[in-house]
Design a protein around this motif. Structure first.
Motif, PDB file in Angstrom:
ATOM      1  N   ILE A   1       0.970  -1.317  -0.108  1.00 38.60           N
ATOM      2  CA  ILE A   1       0.099  -0.025  -0.054  1.00 38.60           C
ATOM      3  C   ILE A   1       0.766   1.153   0.130  1.00 38.60           C
ATOM      4  O   ILE A   1       1.453   1.588   1.087  1.00 38.60           O
ATOM      5  CB  ILE A   1      -0.902   0.174   1.145  1.00 38.60           C
ATOM      6  CG1 ILE A   1      -1.700  -1.312   1.300  1.00 38.60           C
ATOM      7  CG2 ILE A   1      -1.994   1.327   1.091  1.00 38.60           C
ATOM      8  CD1 ILE A   1      -2.750  -1.237   2.623  1.00 38.60           C
ATOM      9  N   ASN A   2       1.116   1.749  -1.082  1.00 38.18           N
ATOM     10  CA  ASN A   2       2.195   2.720  -1.281  1.00 38.18           C
ATOM     11  C   ASN A   2       1.547   4.019  -1.702  1.00 38.18           C
ATOM     12  O   ASN A   2       0.695   4.253  -2.391  1.00 38.18           O
ATOM     13  CB  ASN A   2       3.005   2.339  -2.396  1.00 38.18           C
ATOM     14  CG  ASN A   2       3.617   0.956  -2.140  1.00 38.18           C
ATOM     15  OD1 ASN A   2       4.248   0.710  -1.065  1.00 38.18           O
ATOM     16  ND2 ASN A   2       3.816   0.249  -3.428  1.00 38.18           N
ATOM     17  N   LEU A   3       1.905   5.050  -0.732  1.00 37.31           N
ATOM     18  CA  LEU A   3       1.558   6.541  -1.220  1.00 37.31           C
ATOM     19  C   LEU A   3       2.584   6.972  -2.274  1.00 37.31           C
ATOM     20  O   LEU A   3       3.645   7.052  -2.167  1.00 37.31           O
ATOM     21  CB  LEU A   3       1.625   7.164  -0.071  1.00 37.31           C
ATOM     22  CG  LEU A   3       1.292   8.957  -0.483  1.00 37.31           C
ATOM     23  CD1 LEU A   3      -0.016   9.028  -0.579  1.00 37.31           C
ATOM     24  CD2 LEU A   3       1.832   9.802   0.806  1.00 37.31           C
ATOM     25  N   VAL A   4       2.120   7.418  -3.508  1.00 38.29           N
ATOM     26  CA  VAL A   4       3.121   7.486  -4.727  1.00 38.29           C
ATOM     27  C   VAL A   4       2.847   8.964  -5.187  1.00 38.29           C
ATOM     28  O   VAL A   4       3.590   9.698  -6.293  1.00 38.29           O
ATOM     29  CB  VAL A   4       2.981   6.661  -5.863  1.00 38.29           C
ATOM     30  CG1 VAL A   4       3.230   5.141  -5.452  1.00 38.29           C
ATOM     31  CG2 VAL A   4       1.277   6.447  -6.455  1.00 38.29           C
ATOM     32  N   ALA A   5       1.689   9.733  -4.706  1.00 38.89           N
ATOM     33  CA  ALA A   5       1.634  11.118  -5.084  1.00 38.89           C
ATOM     34  C   ALA A   5       0.666  11.594  -3.774  1.00 38.89           C
ATOM     35  O   ALA A   5      -0.066  11.253  -3.166  1.00 38.89           O
ATOM     36  CB  ALA A   5       0.853  11.242  -6.258  1.00 38.89           C
TER      37      ALA A   5
ATOM     38  N   SER B   1      -5.401  -2.544  11.979  1.00 40.45           N
ATOM     39  CA  SER B   1      -4.091  -1.798  12.487  1.00 40.45           C
ATOM     40  C   SER B   1      -4.406  -0.326  12.130  1.00 40.45           C
ATOM     41  O   SER B   1      -5.479  -0.106  11.232  1.00 40.45           O
ATOM     42  CB  SER B   1      -2.995  -2.200  11.915  1.00 40.45           C
ATOM     43  OG  SER B   1      -1.584  -1.492  12.102  1.00 40.45           O
ATOM     44  N   ASN B   2      -3.859   0.590  12.397  1.00 39.08           N
ATOM     45  CA  ASN B   2      -3.890   2.058  12.289  1.00 39.08           C
ATOM     46  C   ASN B   2      -2.622   2.762  12.590  1.00 39.08           C
ATOM     47  O   ASN B   2      -1.741   2.394  13.190  1.00 39.08           O
ATOM     48  CB  ASN B   2      -5.211   2.442  12.882  1.00 39.08           C
ATOM     49  CG  ASN B   2      -5.249   2.196  14.508  1.00 39.08           C
ATOM     50  OD1 ASN B   2      -4.042   2.555  15.110  1.00 39.08           O
ATOM     51  ND2 ASN B   2      -6.051   1.578  15.139  1.00 39.08           N
ATOM     52  N   GLY B   3      -2.741   3.870  12.028  1.00 38.73           N
ATOM     53  CA  GLY B   3      -1.426   4.872  12.484  1.00 38.73           C
ATOM     54  C   GLY B   3      -1.456   6.152  11.529  1.00 38.73           C
ATOM     55  O   GLY B   3      -2.489   6.272  10.736  1.00 38.73           O
ATOM     56  N   LEU B   4      -0.410   7.048  11.671  1.00 36.99           N
ATOM     57  CA  LEU B   4      -0.199   8.211  10.893  1.00 36.99           C
ATOM     58  C   LEU B   4       0.733   8.177   9.891  1.00 36.99           C
ATOM     59  O   LEU B   4       1.536   7.444   9.925  1.00 36.99           O
ATOM     60  CB  LEU B   4       0.244   9.191  12.070  1.00 36.99           C
ATOM     61  CG  LEU B   4      -1.061   9.615  13.232  1.00 36.99           C
ATOM     62  CD1 LEU B   4      -0.636  10.417  14.121  1.00 36.99           C
ATOM     63  CD2 LEU B   4      -2.189  10.119  12.680  1.00 36.99           C
ATOM     64  N   TRP B   5       0.612   8.831   8.899  1.00 35.83           N
ATOM     65  CA  TRP B   5       1.510   8.839   7.591  1.00 35.83           C
ATOM     66  C   TRP B   5       1.658  10.177   7.397  1.00 35.83           C
ATOM     67  O   TRP B   5       0.468  11.296   7.282  1.00 35.83           O
ATOM     68  CB  TRP B   5       1.158   8.052   6.768  1.00 35.83           C
ATOM     69  CG  TRP B   5      -0.539   8.140   6.193  1.00 35.83           C
ATOM     70  CD1 TRP B   5      -1.269   7.504   6.533  1.00 35.83           C
ATOM     71  CD2 TRP B   5      -0.824   8.816   4.973  1.00 35.83           C
ATOM     72  NE1 TRP B   5      -2.552   7.775   6.016  1.00 35.83           N
ATOM     73  CE2 TRP B   5      -2.115   8.832   4.906  1.00 35.83           C
ATOM     74  CE3 TRP B   5      -0.374   9.866   4.263  1.00 35.83           C
ATOM     75  CZ2 TRP B   5      -3.039   9.453   3.823  1.00 35.83           C
ATOM     76  CZ3 TRP B   5      -0.926  10.204   3.093  1.00 35.83           C
ATOM     77  CH2 TRP B   5      -2.172   9.963   3.059  1.00 35.83           C
ATOM     78  N   THR B   6       2.721  10.702   6.575  1.00 37.64           N
ATOM     79  CA  THR B   6       2.818  11.920   5.698  1.00 37.64           C
ATOM     80  C   THR B   6       3.920  11.620   4.689  1.00 37.64           C
ATOM     81  O   THR B   6       3.980  10.302   4.418  1.00 37.64           O
ATOM     82  CB  THR B   6       3.582  12.713   6.905  1.00 37.64           C
ATOM     83  OG1 THR B   6       3.711  14.133   6.058  1.00 37.64           O
ATOM     84  CG2 THR B   6       5.175  12.509   7.104  1.00 37.64           C
ATOM     85  N   GLU B   7       4.110  12.340   3.843  1.00 35.18           N
ATOM     86  CA  GLU B   7       4.666  12.336   2.545  1.00 35.18           C
ATOM     87  C   GLU B   7       6.302  12.154   2.936  1.00 35.18           C
ATOM     88  O   GLU B   7       7.081  12.596   4.011  1.00 35.18           O
ATOM     89  CB  GLU B   7       4.726  13.435   1.689  1.00 35.18           C
ATOM     90  CG  GLU B   7       5.288  13.052   0.244  1.00 35.18           C
ATOM     91  CD  GLU B   7       5.432  14.406  -0.664  1.00 35.18           C
ATOM     92  OE1 GLU B   7       5.350  14.245  -1.559  1.00 35.18           O
ATOM     93  OE2 GLU B   7       5.335  15.561  -0.011  1.00 35.18           O
ATOM     94  N   GLU B   8       6.812  10.822   2.345  1.00 31.38           N
ATOM     95  CA  GLU B   8       8.598  10.790   2.321  1.00 31.38           C
ATOM     96  C   GLU B   8       8.747  10.657   0.739  1.00 31.38           C
ATOM     97  O   GLU B   8       8.116  10.381  -0.163  1.00 31.38           O
ATOM     98  CB  GLU B   8       8.677   9.268   3.092  1.00 31.38           C
ATOM     99  CG  GLU B   8       8.029   9.339   4.315  1.00 31.38           C
ATOM    100  CD  GLU B   8       8.260   8.021   5.167  1.00 31.38           C
ATOM    101  OE1 GLU B   8       8.937   7.050   4.516  1.00 31.38           O
ATOM    102  OE2 GLU B   8       7.807   7.964   6.261  1.00 31.38           O
ATOM    103  N   LEU B   9      10.080  10.848   0.640  1.00 30.88           N
ATOM    104  CA  LEU B   9      10.651  10.957  -0.553  1.00 30.88           C
ATOM    105  C   LEU B   9      11.384   9.605  -0.965  1.00 30.88           C
ATOM    106  O   LEU B   9      11.916   9.144  -0.052  1.00 30.88           O
ATOM    107  CB  LEU B   9      11.371  12.037  -0.836  1.00 30.88           C
ATOM    108  CG  LEU B   9      10.456  13.264  -0.943  1.00 30.88           C
ATOM    109  CD1 LEU B   9      11.442  14.643  -1.133  1.00 30.88           C
ATOM    110  CD2 LEU B   9       9.400  13.408  -1.994  1.00 30.88           C
ATOM    111  N   ASP B  10      11.809   9.107  -2.215  1.00 27.32           N
ATOM    112  CA  ASP B  10      12.386   8.064  -2.637  1.00 27.32           C
ATOM    113  C   ASP B  10      13.936   8.110  -2.745  1.00 27.32           C
ATOM    114  O   ASP B  10      14.585   7.355  -2.948  1.00 27.32           O
ATOM    115  CB  ASP B  10      11.781   7.377  -3.699  1.00 27.32           C
ATOM    116  CG  ASP B  10      11.937   7.881  -5.023  1.00 27.32           C
ATOM    117  OD1 ASP B  10      12.399   9.279  -4.875  1.00 27.32           O
ATOM    118  OD2 ASP B  10      11.398   7.458  -6.188  1.00 27.32           O
ATOM    119  N   GLY B  11      14.307   9.473  -2.673  1.00 31.43           N
ATOM    120  CA  GLY B  11      15.709   9.786  -2.767  1.00 31.43           C
ATOM    121  C   GLY B  11      15.832  10.397  -4.213  1.00 31.43           C
ATOM    122  O   GLY B  11      16.931  10.835  -4.482  1.00 31.43           O
TER     123      GLY B  11
END
Length: 204
Positions: free
Chosen positions: A83-87, A117-127
């Motif tokens: 489950i990937n955030l891509v934008a 399950s549950n949690g918080l997420w924000t944007e991360e970059l792939d380098g």
């Protein structure tokens, strides 16, 4: 690290994807995803990548909050391996959004102890400056606010996924990756190393 290693092996050992990347839901074209945990939007996932483009939250903190909730079924012989955030588009950096996952056809939006399950997420970059946040790994590490927890990729069954932003409007694209799994008892060679049978990871 252990879970990430297993996910890498499973993806490498998977049967070839059956088709190109599929856009399963675009809120601009297909309508708003449900905001009701009791009646989520059901989406049919296919093998490989399944993209979801939408908007959630509240514009400038005014008006009703817009949650996005959808359910899906993983068929026998397949796993949900990503489950990937891509934008991601947000009015301010480091905004944290909420997500939750349950292994039934609906989700309790008031009692997190009922979640898988549950949690918080924000944007991360792939380098390389591209958005890439591994949401499944965050959920695997959780639950952050109470719940059953799980270990590794998600096997056959019905699941419901809920994302929510409380005070800002967020545009997102999420990729759910479905991977075929070799039949039990088979031997799978991965690259030149030649790894043997991958076994299902079970919930505690």
């Amino acid at each position: 690290m252990k879970c990430r290693f297993f996910l890498t092996l499973l993806a490498a050992a998977a049967l070839p994807f059956s088709g190109a990347q599929a856009l399963n839901w675009n809120e601009g074209l297909d309508g708003d995803l449900s905001n009701d945990g009791d009646f989520p939007t059901f989406v049919l996932l296919t093998e490989g990548s399944n993209l979801f483009e939408g908007t959630m939250g509240s514009l400038n903190g005014t008006g009703p909050l817009d949650a996005d909730v959808w359910s899906f079924t993983i068929a026998a012989g397949y796993y949900l391996t990503g489950i990937n955030l891509v934008a991601y588009s947000a009015p301010a950096p480091n905004i944290q959004s909420f997500m939750a996952l349950d292994d039934v056809a609906s989700i309790n939006m008031f009692d997190p102890s009922q979640h898988l399950s549950n949690g918080l997420w924000t944007e991360e970059l792939d380098g390389f400056g591209n958005t890439y946040t591994d949401l499944l790994a965050i959920l695997d590490t959780g639950p952050e606010y109470g719940g059953d927890g799980f270990d590794g990729p998600l096997g056959p069954g019905t699941y419901t996924f809920w994302i929510q932003e409380g005070s800002d409007q967020i545009n997102y694209t999420i990729n759910m990756v479905v991977t075929a799994v070799p039949e039990p008892g088979s031997v799978v060679l991965v690259g030149l190393a030649g790894f043997s049978l991958l076994r299902r990871r079970r919930r505690p």
